[in-house]
Design a protein around this motif. Sequence first.
Motif, PDB file in Angstrom:
ATOM      1  N   THR A   1      90.967  52.574 -75.865  1.00 12.96           N
ATOM      2  CA  THR A   1      91.009  52.225 -74.439  1.00 12.96           C
ATOM      3  C   THR A   1      89.759  52.704 -73.716  1.00 12.96           C
ATOM      4  O   THR A   1      89.169  51.964 -72.915  1.00 12.96           O
ATOM      5  CB  THR A   1      92.260  52.836 -73.786  1.00 12.96           C
TER       6      THR A   1
ATOM      7  N   ALA B   1      86.781  53.383 -74.975  1.00  9.70           N
ATOM      8  CA  ALA B   1      85.604  52.632 -75.424  1.00  9.70           C
ATOM      9  C   ALA B   1      85.542  51.261 -74.756  1.00  9.70           C
ATOM     10  O   ALA B   1      84.480  50.818 -74.306  1.00  9.70           O
ATOM     11  CB  ALA B   1      85.634  52.483 -76.939  1.00  9.70           C
ATOM     12  N   ARG B   2      86.688  50.596 -74.647  1.00 11.51           N
ATOM     13  CA  ARG B   2      86.719  49.250 -74.062  1.00 11.51           C
ATOM     14  C   ARG B   2      86.475  49.297 -72.559  1.00 11.51           C
ATOM     15  O   ARG B   2      85.649  48.559 -72.021  1.00 11.51           O
ATOM     16  CB  ARG B   2      88.068  48.593 -74.354  1.00 11.51           C
ATOM     17  N   GLN B   3      87.175  50.186 -71.862  1.00  6.39           N
ATOM     18  CA  GLN B   3      87.076  50.224 -70.404  1.00  6.39           C
ATOM     19  C   GLN B   3      85.710  50.690 -69.923  1.00  6.39           C
ATOM     20  O   GLN B   3      85.204  50.202 -68.909  1.00  6.39           O
ATOM     21  CB  GLN B   3      88.157  51.138 -69.826  1.00  6.39           C
ATOM     22  N   GLN B   4      85.105  51.637 -70.635  1.00  6.33           N
ATOM     23  CA  GLN B   4      83.834  52.207 -70.189  1.00  6.33           C
ATOM     24  C   GLN B   4      82.623  51.560 -70.844  1.00  6.33           C
ATOM     25  O   GLN B   4      81.485  51.864 -70.471  1.00  6.33           O
ATOM     26  CB  GLN B   4      83.824  53.726 -70.458  1.00  6.33           C
ATOM     27  N   GLY B   5      82.860  50.679 -71.812  1.00  6.46           N
ATOM     28  CA  GLY B   5      81.750  50.016 -72.484  1.00  6.46           C
ATOM     29  C   GLY B   5      80.857  50.987 -73.229  1.00  6.46           C
ATOM     30  O   GLY B   5      79.619  50.894 -73.177  1.00  6.46           O
ATOM     31  N   ILE B   6      81.467  51.925 -73.941  1.00  2.95           N
ATOM     32  CA  ILE B   6      80.715  52.954 -74.657  1.00  2.95           C
ATOM     33  C   ILE B   6      81.035  52.896 -76.142  1.00  2.95           C
ATOM     34  O   ILE B   6      82.058  52.320 -76.547  1.00  2.95           O
ATOM     35  CB  ILE B   6      81.035  54.355 -74.111  1.00  2.95           C
ATOM     36  N   PRO B   7      80.183  53.484 -76.988  1.00  3.07           N
ATOM     37  CA  PRO B   7      80.451  53.465 -78.428  1.00  3.07           C
ATOM     38  C   PRO B   7      81.725  54.221 -78.784  1.00  3.07           C
ATOM     39  O   PRO B   7      82.134  55.152 -78.082  1.00  3.07           O
ATOM     40  CB  PRO B   7      79.219  54.167 -79.029  1.00  3.07           C
ATOM     41  N   ASP B   8      82.300  53.828 -79.897  1.00  2.00           N
ATOM     42  CA  ASP B   8      83.505  54.489 -80.382  1.00  2.00           C
ATOM     43  C   ASP B   8      83.268  55.983 -80.582  1.00  2.00           C
ATOM     44  O   ASP B   8      84.155  56.792 -80.304  1.00  2.00           O
ATOM     45  CB  ASP B   8      83.946  53.845 -81.702  1.00  2.00           C
TER      46      ASP B   8
END
Length: 603
Positions: free
Chosen positions: A39, A41-48
């Motif tokens: 969640t 990673a998807r919401q913040q647009g950051i790497p896993d």
Amino acid sequence: MLDEALTENIGSPPLLGVSRSLCGKRWRLRAADETAVVTIARQQGIPDALARVMAGRDISADAAAGFLTPRLRDSFPDPSDFADMDKAAGLVWDAIEADRPMAVFADYDVDGATSAAQLIRYFRHFGRSAEIYVPDRIEEGYGPSGAAFETLQQRGAELVITVDCGAAAHAALAHAAGIGLDVIVIDHHLMDDAMPPAAALVNPNRPDDHSGCGHLAAAGVTFIFLAALNREGRRRGTITADNEPSLLDWIDLAALGTICDVVPLTGINRAITAQGLKAMSGWRHLGLRCLAETSGVEGEATTYHAGFLIGPRINAGGRVGKSDLGATLLTTQDEALARRIAGELDALNAERRGIEADVLDAATAQLTAQASDRAILVAAGEGWHPGVIGVVAGRLKERFDKPVIVIGIDRTASPPIGKGSGRSVPGVNLGGAIAAAREAGLLISGGGHAMAGGLSVDPDRITELVAFLDARLAPELAAAADDMALKADGVLSASGITPELAHMLERAGPFGQGNAEPRFVLPRMRVSFAKRVGTDHVRFTLSDLDGRRVDGISFRCADTPLGEALLAAGPDLYHAFGRLKLDTWQGRERVQLHLEDLATAAE
């Protein structure tokens, strides 16, 4: 035995099966909720990898945006939630408006110096001055004394504010009350139920305080106090929109004290540090700029610059030189004086390192010979300089993974006395144990907080003291065993180590106590090159099975099993454990691995 208790309390399985590495450590993967990782990673647009770092620090998806951009307004406490905060602010404004002479009594470390400097600069904003008094570590010891209060009163002070000390100074504060001297205490150290007779005592760790801010350093408590002073000034109509000082003018000082006192960089501490480092990076503060130039700091300020380059130089004055040099440097407006003091502190820091090395060697020899099942290690020696014992205790704590106390004995004193400083490991409350020893009558004085403490003891009672502390801390150390394992935030391949990832990981900072810098494991690597550099560091290149390479360095390891394995560079396979660091050379960025451990991997 303690070793058996440690084994029994290990809860999670070892990462890659590493139960004992070359450094004798157990590795484990930091627990992270997988749903939160996805969640975030998807919401913040950051790497896993960054999302996993955050989830491993219990950052929820709802709190992720605030974590990535820490702001003071999101975590700043209400000053009125602190016991006596409003009372203290009122007393200070009474003194300002009545033009009563004030003095600031500060501890001799960075936390004390930065706390004092904040107050002095705040008073200066309103055209008021205050004397700074910093006790001599050798002659006066820690904290206020009746004699010091008498001296300040004789110099004209009618109100004294102690910073980073005073909460346990019952006799000194009683003496001040007896001579009619008003004292406000601003502190953060642990204290017992008995309240000393201060005009006001602000300490988030006093028993009746409900602010929930016990993790603040004194510099942080002082910063909150400035907010209370602003609010009280506005209430009185003395502060208006035209003359209200901006607290951000002094947040670099609050951040420096917070970093150097090694308090948890979470919540308000993390916000103070993040914003403070941004302010510090402009190097507008004269004293900090001179120290940065002297110590070779360039560009943006980091926790490393503050904690390992600037902070130790400020501390050097209190450790082996004149105790008030640091506070004077942080408050002076005279550039020539600032440059002279910065140079003097640099020289004192070099002197301190030499003294420290001698004490470290002697203390290491003592601890190496002590029983391996002891919960606390204590080294004591005659003539050991009290200004370096805390630093030595910190180094030995890192080496032995146990709480350590180092005691310097002075048999020329009448009566002889041992002054000790201790550092602890996560999950073991050393300050609480020292306080318990004081209450049990084993100490002349003593106190601190969970991760550090100080004490004075009769040298003939050191053995008795060790037995008491060992019995008290053994259960805590056993329970903390899993916390003491090396924790990795994930497993990376050599191809995944890029400057872009390193930049993204920096968003989880600033890093320090309570917000550890991310660590990763690189599985099944060979040492293809290694070279000893400096006194005991090793530069190396690791290669994976496909020939992809990672360069790095391991510090102070050359004569250890880790260094020996690196320098033997050959076909053996290892799992590597360390941190990713950006390195810029001739305008080109690359990533280095700062290696902390190796573990043998199966072929």
